[in-house]
Design a protein around this motif. Structure first.
Motif, mmCIF file in Angstrom:
data_model
loop_
_atom_site.group_PDB
_atom_site.id
_atom_site.type_symbol
_atom_site.label_atom_id
_atom_site.label_comp_id
_atom_site.label_asym_id
_atom_site.label_seq_id
_atom_site.Cartn_x
_atom_site.Cartn_y
_atom_site.Cartn_z
ATOM 1 N N TYR A 7 0.302 7.563 -8.640
ATOM 2 C CA TYR A 7 -0.314 6.795 -7.557
ATOM 3 C C TYR A 7 -1.301 7.689 -6.820
ATOM 4 C CZ TYR A 7 3.331 3.407 -8.526
ATOM 5 O OH TYR A 7 4.142 2.489 -9.157
ATOM 6 N N LYS A 9 -4.365 7.887 -3.751
ATOM 7 C CA LYS A 9 -4.951 7.281 -2.557
ATOM 8 C C LYS A 9 -5.978 8.235 -1.950
ATOM 9 C CE LYS A 9 -3.903 5.138 1.888
ATOM 10 N NZ LYS A 9 -2.873 4.806 2.893
ATOM 11 N N ASP A 11 -9.142 8.457 1.041
ATOM 12 C CA ASP A 11 -9.780 7.838 2.201
ATOM 13 C C ASP A 11 -11.271 7.643 1.948
ATOM 14 O OD1 ASP A 11 -7.424 7.716 3.618
ATOM 15 O OD2 ASP A 11 -7.700 9.707 4.517
ATOM 16 N N LYS A 12 -11.910 6.860 2.818
ATOM 17 C CA LYS A 12 -13.331 6.550 2.647
ATOM 18 C C LYS A 12 -14.203 7.793 2.817
ATOM 19 C CE LYS A 12 -14.622 2.624 4.207
ATOM 20 N NZ LYS A 12 -14.958 1.525 5.153
ATOM 21 N N ALA A 27 -7.207 13.749 -2.096
ATOM 22 C CA ALA A 27 -6.360 12.588 -2.381
ATOM 23 C C ALA A 27 -4.901 12.852 -2.061
ATOM 24 C CB ALA A 27 -6.499 12.187 -3.851
ATOM 25 N N SER A 28 -4.203 11.768 -1.752
ATOM 26 C CA SER A 28 -2.742 11.811 -1.657
ATOM 27 C C SER A 28 -2.190 11.324 -2.987
ATOM 28 C CB SER A 28 -2.252 10.909 -0.532
ATOM 29 O OG SER A 28 -2.761 11.330 0.710
ATOM 30 N N VAL A 60 -13.983 6.552 -7.583
ATOM 31 C CA VAL A 60 -12.616 6.897 -7.989
ATOM 32 C C VAL A 60 -12.523 7.008 -9.506
ATOM 33 C CG1 VAL A 60 -11.741 4.533 -8.211
ATOM 34 C CG2 VAL A 60 -10.191 6.369 -7.494
ATOM 35 N N ASN A 77 -2.758 4.658 -10.826
ATOM 36 C CA ASN A 77 -2.790 3.450 -9.992
ATOM 37 C C ASN A 77 -3.470 3.806 -8.670
ATOM 38 O OD1 ASN A 77 -2.299 1.073 -8.617
ATOM 39 N ND2 ASN A 77 -0.215 0.862 -9.393
ATOM 40 N N ASN A 78 -4.690 3.272 -8.476
ATOM 41 C CA ASN A 78 -5.459 3.594 -7.274
ATOM 42 C C ASN A 78 -5.052 2.701 -6.109
ATOM 43 O OD1 ASN A 78 -7.497 4.639 -5.560
ATOM 44 N ND2 ASN A 78 -8.861 2.979 -6.139
ATOM 45 N N LEU A 79 -4.626 3.307 -5.013
ATOM 46 C CA LEU A 79 -4.226 2.574 -3.804
ATOM 47 C C LEU A 79 -5.238 2.751 -2.669
ATOM 48 C CD1 LEU A 79 -0.416 3.507 -3.732
ATOM 49 C CD2 LEU A 79 -1.489 1.514 -4.787
ATOM 50 N N GLY A 80 -6.278 3.520 -2.921
ATOM 51 C CA GLY A 80 -7.245 3.808 -1.869
ATOM 52 C C GLY A 80 -8.599 3.183 -2.127
ATOM 53 N N GLU A 81 -9.649 3.892 -1.727
ATOM 54 C CA GLU A 81 -11.016 3.391 -1.835
ATOM 55 C C GLU A 81 -11.525 3.480 -3.268
ATOM 56 O OE1 GLU A 81 -12.714 2.076 0.641
ATOM 57 O OE2 GLU A 81 -11.198 2.470 2.183
#
Length: 206
Positions: A7, A9, A11-12, A27-28, A60, A77-81
């Motif tokens: 996973y 994530k 930020d912008k 990234a997280s 991404v 699995n991208n959960l962010g921007e």
């Protein structure tokens, strides 16, 4: 290697200090296999477009490509921007004395600017004349310009500004941002979206 899910994530807008950027810096990450997660954090992004301090738009997909080269069997699995900005910070060489001078200058400009705006508003609406008329109607005597109305009004303006900008929020445990913080965040989001859209348009041009 068995199938794993990672996973991701981002930020912008992410700030970094140099050209060599690892995935862990921007990234997280979370994965059931911690060795995989720790290894992905050390992978470097392709940062050829970074020439110096500034803002650079990335996708991404660039990050996923780097991960899948190292781990083809890992599902990302991208959960962010989908698109994000990497801001390369300029090396700060300003002395503490210069920083204090700038802070004092900004404080003085803000103080006198706000004072001038309030005085201009009061003069425009004729608040002195209004208070004089109210005082005369209530007491029957003429106002000397320094009465309870002026005192309470002055205190009310100061207290109102402090309350409006939530200067006492920390003491009450409030987590709400101040109106100024909201406006600054809105401005930053607008700038980021403009940069991302401009970057995408440049990539689509033949």
């Amino acid at each position: 290697m068995e199938h794993e899910t990672l996973y991701l994530k981002i930020d912008k807008n992410v700030q970094v200090k140099g050209k060599n950027v690892s995935i862990g810096e921007i990234a997280s990450l979370n994965c059931a296999k911690k060795p995989v997660e720790n290894r992905v954090k050390t992978l470097r992004l392709p940062t050829e477009i970074i020439k110096g301090p500034g803002r650079y738009v990335f996708s991404v997909l660039d990050v996923i490509e780097v991960i899948q080269k190292e781990y083809p069997n890992v599902e990302v699995n991208n959960l962010g921007e989908a698109d994000f900005i990497i801001t390369v910070e300029k090396e700060k060489k300003t002395s503490d004395a210069m920083s204090w001078c700038k802070t004092i200058l900004v404080c003085l400009l803000s103080f006198f600017g706000a004072a001038f705006s309030i005085m201009a508003f009061n003069n425009d609406v004729g608040i002195t004349t209004l208070f004089g008329q109210l005082y005369e109607e209530i007491t029957g005597s003429s106002s000397d310009g320094f009465t309870l109305l002026e005192i309470t009004y002055s205190l009310g303006v100061g207290i109102g500004i402090l309350m409006f900008f939530h200067h006492f929020a920390k003491h009450k445990g409030y987590a709400d941002p101040t109106p100024l913080e909201v406006e600054m965040r809105t401005y930053e989001d607008d700038v980021d979206m403009t940069l991302i859209e401009s970057g995408n348009r440049k990539e689509k041009r033949p």
